[in-house]
Design an enzyme around this catalytic site. Structure first.
Site, mmCIF file in Angstrom:
data_model
loop_
_atom_site.group_PDB
_atom_site.id
_atom_site.type_symbol
_atom_site.label_atom_id
_atom_site.label_comp_id
_atom_site.label_asym_id
_atom_site.label_seq_id
_atom_site.Cartn_x
_atom_site.Cartn_y
_atom_site.Cartn_z
ATOM 1 N N ASP A 40 0.958 -1.848 -0.013
ATOM 2 C CA ASP A 40 -0.169 0.153 -0.134
ATOM 3 C C ASP A 40 0.774 1.334 0.152
ATOM 4 O O ASP A 40 0.457 2.057 -1.215
ATOM 5 C CB ASP A 40 -0.832 -0.196 1.171
ATOM 6 C CG ASP A 40 -2.440 0.853 1.473
ATOM 7 O OD1 ASP A 40 -2.397 1.641 -0.175
ATOM 8 O OD2 ASP A 40 -2.366 0.504 1.854
ATOM 9 N N TYR A 127 -1.717 -8.250 7.519
ATOM 10 C CA TYR A 127 -2.483 -9.290 7.513
ATOM 11 C C TYR A 127 -1.868 -11.018 8.149
ATOM 12 O O TYR A 127 -3.301 -10.900 8.508
ATOM 13 C CB TYR A 127 -3.469 -8.827 6.131
ATOM 14 C CG TYR A 127 -4.319 -7.493 6.475
ATOM 15 C CD1 TYR A 127 -3.464 -6.468 7.641
ATOM 16 C CD2 TYR A 127 -4.746 -7.157 5.813
ATOM 17 C CE1 TYR A 127 -4.445 -5.616 7.731
ATOM 18 C CE2 TYR A 127 -6.148 -6.255 5.750
ATOM 19 C CZ TYR A 127 -5.557 -4.723 6.856
ATOM 20 O OH TYR A 127 -5.899 -3.921 6.634
HETATM 21 P P1 ADP Z 1 -1.426 -6.818 3.541
HETATM 22 O O1 ADP Z 1 -2.085 -6.068 4.983
HETATM 23 O O2 ADP Z 1 -2.748 -7.439 2.707
HETATM 24 O O3 ADP Z 1 -1.027 -8.088 4.279
HETATM 25 P P2 ADP Z 1 1.613 -6.450 3.057
HETATM 26 O O4 ADP Z 1 1.565 -5.191 1.923
HETATM 27 O O5 ADP Z 1 1.530 -6.162 4.312
HETATM 28 O O6 ADP Z 1 -0.700 -6.334 2.231
HETATM 29 O O7 ADP Z 1 1.366 -7.612 2.505
HETATM 30 C C1 ADP Z 1 1.041 -8.256 1.474
HETATM 31 C C2 ADP Z 1 2.452 -9.266 0.422
HETATM 32 O O8 ADP Z 1 2.359 -7.898 -0.590
HETATM 33 C C3 ADP Z 1 3.577 -9.358 0.861
HETATM 34 O O9 ADP Z 1 3.558 -10.726 0.661
HETATM 35 C C4 ADP Z 1 4.588 -8.522 0.930
HETATM 36 O O10 ADP Z 1 6.161 -9.181 0.497
HETATM 37 C C5 ADP Z 1 4.172 -7.837 -0.834
HETATM 38 N N1 ADP Z 1 4.738 -6.579 -1.275
HETATM 39 C C6 ADP Z 1 5.286 -5.629 -0.217
HETATM 40 N N2 ADP Z 1 5.447 -4.719 -1.518
HETATM 41 C C7 ADP Z 1 6.036 -5.168 -2.210
HETATM 42 C C8 ADP Z 1 5.690 -4.696 -3.578
HETATM 43 N N3 ADP Z 1 6.295 -3.699 -4.267
HETATM 44 N N4 ADP Z 1 5.440 -5.556 -4.863
HETATM 45 C C9 ADP Z 1 4.900 -6.392 -4.785
HETATM 46 N N5 ADP Z 1 4.897 -7.250 -3.520
HETATM 47 C C10 ADP Z 1 4.607 -6.541 -2.397
#
Ligand code: ADP
Length: 176
Positions: A40, A127
């Site tokens: 995000d 999450y």
């Molecule tokens: P959530 O709150 O839905 O768990 P997160 O952003 O904390 O979302 O993580 C969701 C996934 O996205 C994790 O597996 C993380 O490693 C991955 N992630 C984080 N940054 C990026 C990025 N720039 N591009 C792709 N995946 C990412």
């Protein structure tokens, strides 16, 4: 890894979702749509303020639902924001809510005439959704969508790190 399903392609790649050139990228957002950490934060940083302005206008998003905004400064024209479930113990409807997050994102993309979409691994960061289980739901939902619809030509999962890619590849080889 790439698999053809019906009229579409399901592909898996390791990388950063913010650099994808698909019509839309999907944000693992929170219910307030005000930005946050993880993917995000990365999307809002790379895409600029216009994305947040539209999110604020929309107001919020329930778990399992999806909304669409501009892609701002990103290569992707649109960001689809979906809210995955916070994982507690798997007994609080988490699987269905995660499936809904993927499915409703795909529906919003199709409703807007988009042909390609890139997803991160929703809910598997902050999450806390166990990666293996989340990967199975993600891959299964994408396969079902492509089997039932011919509107979206490319669904790409962009996994952060080799381990996540390995887990998704194993699931896709078993399920497709
Ligand atoms: P959530 O709150 O839905 O768990 P997160 O952003 O904390 O979302 O993580 C969701 C996934 O996205 C994790 O597996 C993380 O490693 C991955 N992630 C984080 N940054 C990026 C990025 N720039 N591009 C792709 N995946 C990412």
């Amino acid at each position: 890894m790439e698999v053809r399903i019906n009229r579409g392609v399901l592909s898996l790649a390791e990388g950063d979702i913010t650099t994808q050139d698909t019509d839309a990228i999907v944000n693992a957002a929170n219910k307030g749509l005000r930005g946050g950490g993880g993917v995000d934060g990365a999307i809002h940083r790379a895409g600029g303020k216009r994305i947040l302005d539209e999110c604020i206008k929309i107001g919020g998003c329930e778990t399992g639902e999806a909304v669409i905004t501009t892609g701002g400064n990103l290569k992707a024209k649109y960001v689809i924001h979906t809210v995955g479930p916070v994982y507690r113990d798997g007994l609080h409807n988490e699987p269905k809510l995660l499936e809904n997050a993927y499915w409703n994102s795909l529906k919003v993309a199709a409703e807007n005439g988009l042909k390609s979409i890139a997803f991160p691994s929703i809910s598997t960061g902050a999450y806390g959704y166990p990666l293996e289980q989340a990967a199975e739901i993600a891959v299964n939902t994408a396969i079902s969508y492509l089997k039932e619809h011919a509107d979206i030509g490319l669904i790409r999962f962009v996994l952060f790190g080799q381990h996540a890619l390995d887990v998704y590849e194993k699931k896709l080889s078993h399920l497709s």
